[in-house]
Scaffold this motif. Structure first.
Motif, PDB file in Angstrom:
ATOM      1  N   GLN A 136       9.306 -19.693 -17.548  1.00  0.00           N
ATOM      2  CA  GLN A 136       8.775 -19.060 -16.348  1.00  0.00           C
ATOM      3  C   GLN A 136       7.288 -18.763 -16.504  1.00  0.00           C
ATOM      4  OE1 GLN A 136       9.874 -14.910 -15.491  1.00  0.00           O
ATOM      5  NE2 GLN A 136      10.086 -15.430 -13.327  1.00  0.00           N
ATOM      6  N   ALA A 137       6.532 -19.025 -15.430  1.00  0.00           N
ATOM      7  CA  ALA A 137       5.132 -18.607 -15.326  1.00  0.00           C
ATOM      8  C   ALA A 137       5.003 -17.843 -14.012  1.00  0.00           C
ATOM      9  CB  ALA A 137       4.198 -19.810 -15.346  1.00  0.00           C
ATOM     10  N   TYR A 138       4.211 -16.779 -14.015  1.00  0.00           N
ATOM     11  CA  TYR A 138       4.164 -15.941 -12.812  1.00  0.00           C
ATOM     12  C   TYR A 138       2.799 -15.275 -12.643  1.00  0.00           C
ATOM     13  CZ  TYR A 138       4.854 -12.006 -16.040  1.00  0.00           C
ATOM     14  OH  TYR A 138       4.715 -11.091 -17.048  1.00  0.00           O
ATOM     15  N   TYR A 139       2.591 -14.815 -11.410  1.00  0.00           N
ATOM     16  CA  TYR A 139       1.372 -14.108 -11.014  1.00  0.00           C
ATOM     17  C   TYR A 139       1.784 -13.008 -10.044  1.00  0.00           C
ATOM     18  CZ  TYR A 139      -2.863 -13.394  -8.093  1.00  0.00           C
ATOM     19  OH  TYR A 139      -3.922 -12.861  -7.381  1.00  0.00           O
ATOM     20  N   THR A 140       1.354 -11.788 -10.281  1.00  0.00           N
ATOM     21  CA  THR A 140       1.651 -10.692  -9.366  1.00  0.00           C
ATOM     22  C   THR A 140       0.406  -9.829  -9.199  1.00  0.00           C
ATOM     23  OG1 THR A 140       3.059  -8.753  -8.956  1.00  0.00           O
ATOM     24  CG2 THR A 140       2.597  -9.289 -11.251  1.00  0.00           C
ATOM     25  N   LYS A 141       0.106  -9.476  -7.942  1.00  0.00           N
ATOM     26  CA  LYS A 141      -1.083  -8.670  -7.640  1.00  0.00           C
ATOM     27  C   LYS A 141      -0.719  -7.578  -6.647  1.00  0.00           C
ATOM     28  CE  LYS A 141      -5.860  -8.880  -5.942  1.00  0.00           C
ATOM     29  NZ  LYS A 141      -6.919  -9.742  -5.358  1.00  0.00           N
ATOM     30  N   TYR A 142      -1.088  -6.356  -7.003  1.00  0.00           N
ATOM     31  CA  TYR A 142      -0.870  -5.205  -6.137  1.00  0.00           C
ATOM     32  C   TYR A 142      -2.216  -4.607  -5.749  1.00  0.00           C
ATOM     33  CZ  TYR A 142      -0.023  -0.301  -4.946  1.00  0.00           C
ATOM     34  OH  TYR A 142      -0.027   0.935  -4.339  1.00  0.00           O
ATOM     35  N   THR A 143      -2.372  -4.285  -4.475  1.00  0.00           N
ATOM     36  CA  THR A 143      -3.611  -3.685  -3.972  1.00  0.00           C
ATOM     37  C   THR A 143      -3.280  -2.482  -3.102  1.00  0.00           C
ATOM     38  OG1 THR A 143      -4.701  -5.853  -3.940  1.00  0.00           O
ATOM     39  CG2 THR A 143      -5.739  -4.078  -2.690  1.00  0.00           C
ATOM     40  N   ASN A 144      -3.938  -1.384  -3.378  1.00  0.00           N
ATOM     41  CA  ASN A 144      -3.851  -0.182  -2.551  1.00  0.00           C
ATOM     42  C   ASN A 144      -5.285   0.254  -2.247  1.00  0.00           C
ATOM     43  OD1 ASN A 144      -2.918   2.060  -1.188  1.00  0.00           O
ATOM     44  ND2 ASN A 144      -2.561   3.273  -3.040  1.00  0.00           N
ATOM     45  N   LYS A 145      -5.692   0.121  -0.996  1.00  0.00           N
ATOM     46  CA  LYS A 145      -7.075   0.456  -0.653  1.00  0.00           C
ATOM     47  C   LYS A 145      -7.118   1.322   0.594  1.00  0.00           C
ATOM     48  CE  LYS A 145      -7.874  -3.943   1.795  1.00  0.00           C
ATOM     49  NZ  LYS A 145      -8.745  -5.136   1.869  1.00  0.00           N
ATOM     50  N   ALA A 146      -8.076   2.243   0.595  1.00  0.00           N
ATOM     51  CA  ALA A 146      -8.209   3.178   1.709  1.00  0.00           C
ATOM     52  C   ALA A 146      -9.671   3.423   2.015  1.00  0.00           C
ATOM     53  CB  ALA A 146      -7.517   4.498   1.375  1.00  0.00           C
ATOM     54  N   SER A 147      -9.955   3.614   3.294  1.00  0.00           N
ATOM     55  CA  SER A 147     -11.276   4.074   3.740  1.00  0.00           C
ATOM     56  C   SER A 147     -11.048   5.338   4.547  1.00  0.00           C
ATOM     57  CB  SER A 147     -11.972   3.007   4.579  1.00  0.00           C
ATOM     58  OG  SER A 147     -11.204   2.658   5.708  1.00  0.00           O
ATOM     59  N   ASN A 148     -11.692   6.408   4.130  1.00  0.00           N
ATOM     60  CA  ASN A 148     -11.469   7.725   4.716  1.00  0.00           C
ATOM     61  C   ASN A 148     -12.787   8.250   5.268  1.00  0.00           C
ATOM     62  OD1 ASN A 148     -10.658  10.279   5.414  1.00  0.00           O
ATOM     63  ND2 ASN A 148      -9.733  10.755   3.421  1.00  0.00           N
ATOM     64  N   PHE A 149     -12.875   8.400   6.597  1.00  0.00           N
ATOM     65  CA  PHE A 149     -14.094   8.857   7.254  1.00  0.00           C
ATOM     66  C   PHE A 149     -13.901  10.277   7.783  1.00  0.00           C
ATOM     67  CE2 PHE A 149     -14.380   4.291   7.406  1.00  0.00           C
ATOM     68  CZ  PHE A 149     -15.721   4.016   7.189  1.00  0.00           C
ATOM     69  N   SER A 150     -14.933  11.092   7.596  1.00  0.00           N
ATOM     70  CA  SER A 150     -14.913  12.448   8.128  1.00  0.00           C
ATOM     71  C   SER A 150     -15.458  12.428   9.546  1.00  0.00           C
ATOM     72  CB  SER A 150     -15.775  13.369   7.253  1.00  0.00           C
ATOM     73  OG  SER A 150     -15.848  14.659   7.815  1.00  0.00           O
ATOM     74  N   LEU A 151     -14.746  13.073  10.454  1.00  0.00           N
ATOM     75  CA  LEU A 151     -15.114  13.010  11.866  1.00  0.00           C
ATOM     76  C   LEU A 151     -16.425  13.727  12.152  1.00  0.00           C
ATOM     77  CD1 LEU A 151     -14.387  12.287  14.817  1.00  0.00           C
ATOM     78  CD2 LEU A 151     -13.111  14.440  14.926  1.00  0.00           C
ATOM     79  N   LEU A 152     -16.632  14.887  11.567  1.00  0.00           N
ATOM     80  CA  LEU A 152     -17.786  15.728  11.920  1.00  0.00           C
ATOM     81  C   LEU A 152     -18.991  15.499  11.037  1.00  0.00           C
ATOM     82  CD1 LEU A 152     -15.871  19.051  12.654  1.00  0.00           C
ATOM     83  CD2 LEU A 152     -16.505  17.230  14.238  1.00  0.00           C
ATOM     84  N   THR A 153     -18.865  14.660  10.020  1.00  0.00           N
ATOM     85  CA  THR A 153     -20.006  14.328   9.165  1.00  0.00           C
ATOM     86  C   THR A 153     -20.070  12.818   9.024  1.00  0.00           C
ATOM     87  OG1 THR A 153     -18.781  14.325   7.078  1.00  0.00           O
ATOM     88  CG2 THR A 153     -19.566  16.461   7.883  1.00  0.00           C
ATOM     89  N   ASP A 154     -21.040  12.362   8.309  1.00  0.00           N
ATOM     90  CA  ASP A 154     -21.159  10.921   8.045  1.00  0.00           C
ATOM     91  C   ASP A 154     -20.562  10.546   6.695  1.00  0.00           C
ATOM     92  OD1 ASP A 154     -22.429  10.339  10.427  1.00  0.00           O
ATOM     93  OD2 ASP A 154     -24.407  10.860   9.630  1.00  0.00           O
ATOM     94  N   GLN A 155     -19.779  11.441   6.101  1.00  0.00           N
ATOM     95  CA  GLN A 155     -19.203  11.143   4.786  1.00  0.00           C
ATOM     96  C   GLN A 155     -18.117  10.083   4.903  1.00  0.00           C
ATOM     97  OE1 GLN A 155     -16.575  13.895   2.544  1.00  0.00           O
ATOM     98  NE2 GLN A 155     -18.219  13.899   1.008  1.00  0.00           N
ATOM     99  N   ARG A 156     -18.136   9.197   3.922  1.00  0.00           N
ATOM    100  CA  ARG A 156     -17.171   8.095   3.870  1.00  0.00           C
ATOM    101  C   ARG A 156     -16.694   7.920   2.433  1.00  0.00           C
ATOM    102  NH1 ARG A 156     -18.707   4.530   0.681  1.00  0.00           N
ATOM    103  NH2 ARG A 156     -20.547   3.824   1.826  1.00  0.00           N
ATOM    104  N   LEU A 157     -15.394   7.809   2.257  1.00  0.00           N
ATOM    105  CA  LEU A 157     -14.809   7.615   0.933  1.00  0.00           C
ATOM    106  C   LEU A 157     -14.010   6.327   0.921  1.00  0.00           C
ATOM    107  CD1 LEU A 157     -13.861   8.459  -1.937  1.00  0.00           C
ATOM    108  CD2 LEU A 157     -12.053   9.820  -0.834  1.00  0.00           C
ATOM    109  N   LEU A 158     -14.332   5.430   0.002  1.00  0.00           N
ATOM    110  CA  LEU A 158     -13.601   4.184  -0.196  1.00  0.00           C
ATOM    111  C   LEU A 158     -12.878   4.249  -1.534  1.00  0.00           C
ATOM    112  CD1 LEU A 158     -16.325   1.582   0.913  1.00  0.00           C
ATOM    113  CD2 LEU A 158     -14.565   2.665   2.321  1.00  0.00           C
ATOM    114  N   GLN A 159     -11.601   3.898  -1.536  1.00  0.00           N
ATOM    115  CA  GLN A 159     -10.815   3.929  -2.764  1.00  0.00           C
ATOM    116  C   GLN A 159     -10.026   2.645  -2.904  1.00  0.00           C
ATOM    117  OE1 GLN A 159      -8.764   7.764  -1.928  1.00  0.00           O
ATOM    118  NE2 GLN A 159      -9.667   8.481  -3.853  1.00  0.00           N
ATOM    119  N   ASN A 160      -9.953   2.151  -4.140  1.00  0.00           N
ATOM    120  CA  ASN A 160      -9.207   0.930  -4.428  1.00  0.00           C
ATOM    121  C   ASN A 160      -8.425   1.088  -5.716  1.00  0.00           C
ATOM    122  OD1 ASN A 160      -9.907  -1.562  -2.585  1.00  0.00           O
ATOM    123  ND2 ASN A 160     -11.804  -0.403  -2.823  1.00  0.00           N
ATOM    124  N   ASN A 161      -7.195   0.584  -5.704  1.00  0.00           N
ATOM    125  CA  ASN A 161      -6.382   0.484  -6.905  1.00  0.00           C
ATOM    126  C   ASN A 161      -5.779  -0.921  -6.918  1.00  0.00           C
ATOM    127  OD1 ASN A 161      -3.181   1.728  -8.030  1.00  0.00           O
ATOM    128  ND2 ASN A 161      -4.915   1.155  -9.292  1.00  0.00           N
TER     129      ASN A 161
END
Length: 852
Positions: free
Chosen positions: A461-486
């Motif tokens: 057997q030969a195999y390949y597996t990839k998991y991605t968890n990504k989020a972009s979180n924006f604050s409504l009242l400010t210009d702050q932005r958080l990007l996260q990746n796993n």
């Protein structure tokens, strides 16, 4: 809707259900004449013979007793003259009793050709239809509306499959005896089949095996959800009611090895954990191993869940499609030639265009205590809107190069997607921000199975597996932005060799290499902060395992050792595993198991708000320092007993896991931001009793766990585990009447531990921010958990080629409000807010399917 449970009424309801269930299976009595069943028992004892029949065929028949001086031949003639039944003499010890056959109906009795005993639990189906029945205690089966020239397929886990022409039954217009010869090489591996419900078996290596195409109904399930089904197994549960958080013997979900066609999966749940991601209609089997794992498997210090898709090149096409109140799906198998086949499946949610009551309950459960359901803005005129969907699709290419060499190529992609939009609109300001979250797992595999001789075969057997968890979180009242990746990326190759030394002994040996990389990144624009951490581990493993059974099939031993070498740490890890079963009598068996295991990847929670507060955990690799390699040792001992359709299983175990971190335990108390290493010890008892009465199956299971943490750098250094569920009780019952299936179940357990603030001085004010002054960790328990589920399914035919299937279920039918988790937040005004995460409320579901 809120319903209060009156305990007396609940017990009355449960008692009525049991009594009603039993009445379906008992004979009704009349006063003046004797029940026919009693006369049959009398004749059996008098003449030392065996009558085979279906209870429902005789249960309403009462006749006068026969003269005890009559011969057997005259007694049978008396029965024929006084009942509307047919009597067929198979041999001098066995006589079949059946009703007259209706037009286009067939019936028969399955008999072991060697032991002459009736065969219970065999699956009889009409090919290319949805018609399917199971042989009764007496080996009897009956099928209506059978077309001419139809083909019957008869399958049993202990016998080779056979195919018969329905015309043989239709022409003779009577029940026929069908003799089956046991598969001696497979019979010893099974302790009990059709355990709890049809399709579930317990094997001699103490693993639980679920045959999905033949699996029966379970409480709350109207479709064979791959991971929901395994929660009926003692020692397997989910503290937060999800399939993405399966707890095996007190371990966390990241301590489970989840395999799909031999490929490790890092994500298992749609709707962020509430339903499994694997299409059950192209799944062949699911195997759950709690201890004594085969040496060929790595990782999974708490347990192994092995999912296998259909793997046979068929000559005919089959397909199906359906929907429920959450999603729609379709699947098909297409034969390209006698040697080549292709199968595919696809499923997508319907929740982004149809909001059903089922969706509402699932949505509230999945997104409670997250940014999606928490309006943290103090502004008025703020509106929120969310859009959620999920999908999965798979492909499998099957090529039998010849009868000895088979090639398989498979692909699976799974995705959950969530968009969350916030809109602020007033006279002075207009702002719109959209945050999103995506989870994806994509796998690709190649397999080559080769049989080089009658004694030697290989698996590559030969195999390949990839998991991605990504989020972009924006604050409504400010210009702050958080990007996260796993991101998790694993590639590997595996070679198994299997050599049959003699009829009693075989040896499995092999080599496994994999490269595992994990990337974690956080990107904040205000204030500017960018962090990317990438780690890679390469692991080499050699393993060997022997499989032995004695000549009398009373002793079974599976034992081996796995040697891991982690290149990054220059570290060798030896892991012995063993599982032994000894049959003391045909009814009673003793079992003993033990294993050493390790894993070099785990999930941690940095902040509860990570990934929008929905998918908080992120995978991280061991560094053999602050994040150690997790190692476990486990031993278990128990027995099982089976006789007269009664099965009892009792097993005690003790397990120790070292190298856990406070981050991967998800603390929400004084240890939430503390990073240190420790271990946990769990000891427990698992008990189950299962009784079958004709078409009914009833079971009761009880699990006791004592699960304790030890962290040397914490005060106190020993306290209850977050998963310390001391007592867990489940009751379930299923009933089958022709093509109608009904299931009801109740689950009760003690509440999980949590930590409360001190009664005096609960808030610490330090001038900058407030914090909570907690009492001893996990010193309280939530209220006891109670939930009852119901489900029912019915199959039918549109015509000779197209079959239909409908089902309805109701989760938490008493709408019990169970608290699954409690924690506290400190407010700026020196007060404390208690946050409760609740279980799913009363939830209906409906499914409709067609197949051909």
């Amino acid at each position: 809707m809120k319903i209060k449970i009156n305990k007396s009424l609940f017990l009355l309801f449960l008692g009525c259900f049991l009594v009603t269930n039993l009445l379906f299976s008992q004979n009704l009595l009349e006063k003046e004449t004797q029940p026919f069943s009693i006369l049959l028992k009398n004749a059996e004892n008098q003449f030392q013979i065996k009558f085979s029949y279906v209870d429902k065929d005789i249960k309403t028949i009462t006749i006068l007793s026969y003269d005890k001086s009559l011969t057997l031949t005259k007694v049978i003639q008396y029965f024929k003259n006084n009942t509307p039944l047919n009597f067929t003499i198979l041999n001098d010890k066995n006589i079949l009793i059946s009703k007259p056959i209706l037009k286009n109906s067939i019936c028969g009795y399955l008999i072991d050709v060697n032991t002459k005993k009736q065969i219970e639990g065999a699956h009889i189906s009409i090919l290319n239809t949805n018609i399917h029945v199971i042989s009764s205690v007496n080996g009897y089966f009956f099928i209506e509306n059978v077309a001419e020239n139809s083909v019957l397929e008869i399958r049993h886990i202990s016998y080779p499959a056979i195919f018969l022409n329905a015309n043989d039954f239709l022409i003779q217009k009577k029940c026929l005896a069908v003799s089956l010869t046991q598969k001696i090489q497979q019979l010893p591996e099974i302790i009990i089949s059709n355990f709890l419900t049809s399709g579930i078996s317990l094997k001699t290596d103490n693993s639980f095996h679920i045959n999905l195409p033949e699996s029966g109904i379970l409480p709350g399930l109207i479709e064979p959800d791959v991971l929901q089904k395994i929660k009926v197994i003692p020692g397997v549960s989910s503290v937060n009611e999800t399939v993405s958080n399966i707890n095996i013997r007190g371990g966390t979900t990241d301590e489970n090895l989840l395999l799909w066609d031999g490929i490790k999966m890092y994500h298992s749940g749609h709707f962020f954990g509430l339903i499994s991601t694997f299409n059950p209609y192209l799944t062949k089997s699911v195997t759950v191993i709690k201890n004594g794992t085969s040496a060929q498997y790595n990782d999974g210090v708490s347990g192994t869940i092995k999912i296998e898709s259909l793997d046979k090149v068929n000559k005919t096409i089959f397909a199906g499609a359906g929907f429920n109140l959450l999603s729609a799906d379709a699947y098909a198998y297409i034969p390209i030639s006698k040697k080549i086949g292709f199968q595919f499946s696809g499923r997508r949610s319907i929740t982004d265009w149809l909001k059903t009551p089922t969706f509402t309950q699932y949505f509230n459960k999945a997104f409670q205590d997250s940014k999606i359901t928490s309006n943290t803005s103090s502004e008025e005129n703020v509106t929120q809107n969310s859009n959620f969907n999920f999908f999965d699709y798979s492909f499998k290419f099957l090529y039998n190069f010849n009868k000895n060499h088979h090639i398989r190529i498979n692909f699976l992609r799974i995705e959950n997607s969530l968009d969350y939009k916030e809109l602020l609109s007033n006279e002075t300001n207009f702002s719109s921000k959209t945050s999103n979250l995506e989870q994806e797992n994509m796998v690709f595999g190649f397999q080559l199975k080769s049989k080089w001789s009658s004694k030697f075969n290989t698996f590559l057997q030969a195999y390949y597996t990839k998991y991605t968890n990504k989020a972009s979180n924006f604050s409504l009242l400010t210009d702050q932005r958080l990007l996260q990746n796993n991101i998790v990326l694993e590639t590997g190759i595996k070679l198994n060799t299997n050599y049959q030394i003699n009829k009693n002994l075989s040896v499995l040996s092999g080599y496994h290499f994999y490269e595992l990389g994990v990337t974690n990144s956080d990107d904040v624009n205000l204030p500017l902060f960018i962090r990317t951490i990438k780690d890679v581990i390469r692991n080499h493993s050699l393993y060997s395992q022997v499989k032995f059974h004695s000549n009398n099939y009373k002793t079974f031993i599976n034992g081996g050792i796995r040697l891991n070498y982690i290149n990054k740490f220059k570290l060798f890890l030896a892991e012995p595993r063993v599982q032994i079963l000894q049959k003391l009598t045909p009814q009673l068996s003793l079992k003993l198991g033990g294993e050493f295991k390790s894993q070099n990847i785990t999930q941690v929670v940095d902040l509860q708000e990570d990934f929008l507060g929905v998918a908080k955990s992120r995978w991280t690799l061991a560094d053999n320092n602050t994040v150690p390699i997790i190692k476990s040792k486990q031993a278990s001992f128990g027995f099982n007993y089976k006789a007269n359709h009664l099965f009892i299983d009792l097993e005690g175990f003790i397990k120790k896991a070292t190298g856990i971190t406070s981050s991967n335990q998800g603390f929400q108390n004084q240890f939430q931001f503390v990073k240190t290493n420790g271990n946990y010890n769990v000891k427990g008892i698992e008990f189950l009793i299962n009784k079958k009465i004709n078409n009914s199956s009833l079971w009761l299971s009880y699990t006791f766990n004592d699960n304790q943490y030890t962290f040397k750098n914490l005060t106190p250094n020993s306290f209850p585990n977050n998963l310390d569920i001391r007592h867990n009780i489940s009751f379930g019952s299923t009933y089958t009447y022709k093509k109608l299936n009904i299931a009801f179940g109740v689950h009760w357990r003690t509440g999980k531990p949590y930590t409360v603030p001190t009664e005096t001085n609960p808030v610490i004010i330090n001038g900058i921010s407030n914090s909570i002054n907690y009492s001893l960790p996990n010193n309280k328990n939530l209220k006891n958990y109670l939930r009852a589920d119901f489900s029912s399914t019915y199959s039918f035919k549109f015509n000779n080629k197209v079959n239909g299937f409908v089902g309805a279920s109701l989760l938490n039918i008493f709408n019990t409000k169970n608290i699954l988790n409690t924690y506290y937040r400190a407010n700026s005004n020196a007060t404390i807010t208690q946050v409760n995460n609740s279980s799913i409320g009363i939830t209906p579901n409906f499914t409709f399917r067609i197949s051909m």
